[in-house]
Design an enzyme around this catalytic site. Structure first.
Site, PDB file in Angstrom:
ATOM      1  CG  ASP A  89      -1.932   1.018   1.354  1.00  0.00           C
ATOM      2  OD1 ASP A  89      -2.246   1.654   0.343  1.00  0.00           O
ATOM      3  OD2 ASP A  89      -2.417   1.248   2.472  1.00  0.00           O
ATOM      4  CG  PHE A  92      -9.702  -0.749   3.498  1.00  0.00           C
ATOM      5  CD1 PHE A  92      -8.432  -0.382   3.909  1.00  0.00           C
ATOM      6  CD2 PHE A  92     -10.330  -1.807   4.130  1.00  0.00           C
ATOM      7  CE1 PHE A  92      -7.791  -1.062   4.935  1.00  0.00           C
ATOM      8  CE2 PHE A  92      -9.690  -2.494   5.168  1.00  0.00           C
ATOM      9  CZ  PHE A  92      -8.427  -2.118   5.569  1.00  0.00           C
TER      10      PHE A  92
HETATM   11  P1  IMP Z   1       1.624  -0.358   3.890  1.00  0.00           P
HETATM   12  O1  IMP Z   1       2.642  -0.363   4.980  1.00  0.00           O
HETATM   13  O2  IMP Z   1       0.905   0.959   3.804  1.00  0.00           O
HETATM   14  O3  IMP Z   1       2.149  -0.785   2.556  1.00  0.00           O
HETATM   15  O4  IMP Z   1       0.491  -1.324   4.343  1.00  0.00           O
HETATM   16  C1  IMP Z   1       0.651  -2.637   4.320  1.00  0.00           C
HETATM   17  C2  IMP Z   1      -0.283  -3.311   5.297  1.00  0.00           C
HETATM   18  O5  IMP Z   1      -1.482  -2.552   5.566  1.00  0.00           O
HETATM   19  C3  IMP Z   1      -0.729  -4.594   4.667  1.00  0.00           C
HETATM   20  O6  IMP Z   1       0.114  -5.662   5.054  1.00  0.00           O
HETATM   21  C4  IMP Z   1      -2.137  -4.737   5.181  1.00  0.00           C
HETATM   22  O7  IMP Z   1      -2.116  -5.437   6.406  1.00  0.00           O
HETATM   23  C5  IMP Z   1      -2.631  -3.350   5.442  1.00  0.00           C
HETATM   24  N1  IMP Z   1      -3.478  -2.824   4.340  1.00  0.00           N
HETATM   25  C6  IMP Z   1      -3.159  -1.880   3.437  1.00  0.00           C
HETATM   26  N2  IMP Z   1      -4.155  -1.647   2.564  1.00  0.00           N
HETATM   27  C7  IMP Z   1      -5.142  -2.516   2.920  1.00  0.00           C
HETATM   28  C8  IMP Z   1      -6.462  -2.783   2.367  1.00  0.00           C
HETATM   29  O8  IMP Z   1      -6.941  -2.206   1.375  1.00  0.00           O
HETATM   30  N3  IMP Z   1      -7.179  -3.739   3.008  1.00  0.00           N
HETATM   31  C9  IMP Z   1      -6.712  -4.429   4.099  1.00  0.00           C
HETATM   32  N4  IMP Z   1      -5.494  -4.207   4.624  1.00  0.00           N
HETATM   33  C10 IMP Z   1      -4.713  -3.256   4.046  1.00  0.00           C
END
Ligand code: IMP
Ligand code: MG
Length: 183
Positions: A111, A160
Site C-alpha cells: 500500500d 480498502f
Molecule cells: P503499507 O505499509 O501501507 O504498505 O500497508 C501494508 C499493510 O497494511 C498490509 O500488510 C495490510 O495489512 C494493510 N493494508 C493496506 N491496505 C489494505 C487494504 O486495502 N485492506 C486491508 N489491509 C490493508
C-alpha cells in the site's frame, strides 16, 4: 427465513467483488512459475508476513517447484479499524536462520510501502544473501516509498479491500476472493 435475514447470515453479504477466486489462482500459479525460474539453484527462504499473507503463502509455495524453507514474520501497524497506518511493529520470533539464503518476503498488499520497507531493513540484521518482495496486490497510487514490490499479481485502485487474507478489523480474511466492503 426472510430474504433480509438470509443476507445478514451470509459471510459476504456486503462485499462487492473486485478480483475472483479463479483470477487469483491463475495469477498465483504464474507467480509460482516465475519464482521457480528466478530462484533455480539458489537457496530460497519464503517469509510470509503475518497475518494477511496466510492464503497467498500456502497457495504460492505449492506452485514453486524448488526446494525451499518457510518462515514467518509478523508486522503490524496497529491500525485497528482505521484504514490509515500508524507506527510499524515487527516480531521476528518466527524467522528461521536465513544467513546466506535468498529471502522472499510474501505479503498480501503493498500500500504505502512502509511495511515492506521496514521489513526489508530489519531483515538485514539476519545477514541474508538477498531480500526481495512478492505481493498479491499493489495499490500503486498510494505508494510513498522509494522501493517497489519485486513481484506483484494485481494493481488495484485506491479502495480498502478485504478477502484472501486481507481484513477489516480482523474480519473477512476467509473470503476466497478480493472485494470491497459496502455499508
Ligand atoms: P503499507 O505499509 O501501507 O504498505 O500497508 C501494508 C499493510 O497494511 C498490509 O500488510 C495490510 O495489512 C494493510 N493494508 C493496506 N491496505 C489494505 C487494504 O486495502 N485492506 C486491508 N489491509 C490493508
Ligand atoms: Mg498485513
Amino acid at each position: 427465513m426472510a430474504a433480509e435475514q438470509e443476507m445478514k447470515g451470509r459471510r459476504d453479504a456486503a462485499v462487492r467483488r473486485l478480483i475472483s477466486e479463479a483470477e487469483i489462482q491463475a495469477a498465483v500459479e504464474q507467480l509460482g512459475q516465475l519464482i521457480s525460474e528466478e530462484y533455480a539453484e539458489k537457496p530460497l527462504t519464503i517469509l510470509g508476513v503475518l497475518t494477511g499473507s496466510i492464503m497467498l503463502v500456502t497457495d504460492l509455495i505449492r506452485q514453486i517447484e524448488l526446494p525451499l524453507k518457510l518462515g514467518l514474520i509478523q508486522a503490524s501497524s496497529y491500525r485497528g479499524t482505521a484504514t490509515s497506518p500508524s507506527e510499524l511493529r515487527i516480531n521476528t520470533a518466527l524467522v528461521p536462520d536465513v544467513s546466506d539464503r535468498h529471502v522472499l518476503l510474501v505479503d498480501d498488499i503493498f500500500d504505502t510501502g512502509k511495511t515492506m520497507e521496514g521489513l526489508i531493513e530489519r531483515l538485514q540484521d539476519f545477514n541474508p544473501r538477498s531480500v526481495k518482495s512478492a505481493v498479491l496486490l499493489w495499490k500503486k497510487v498510494r505508494t510513498i516509498v522509494e522501493i517497489e514490490p519485486d513481484y506483484h499479481c494485481f494493481l488495484i485502485p485506491d479502495e480498502f479491500v478485504v478477502g484472501y487474507g486481507l481484513d477489516f478489523n480482523d474480519e473477512y480474511r476467509h473470503l476466497p476472493y478480493i472485494g470491497v466492503v459496502e455499508e
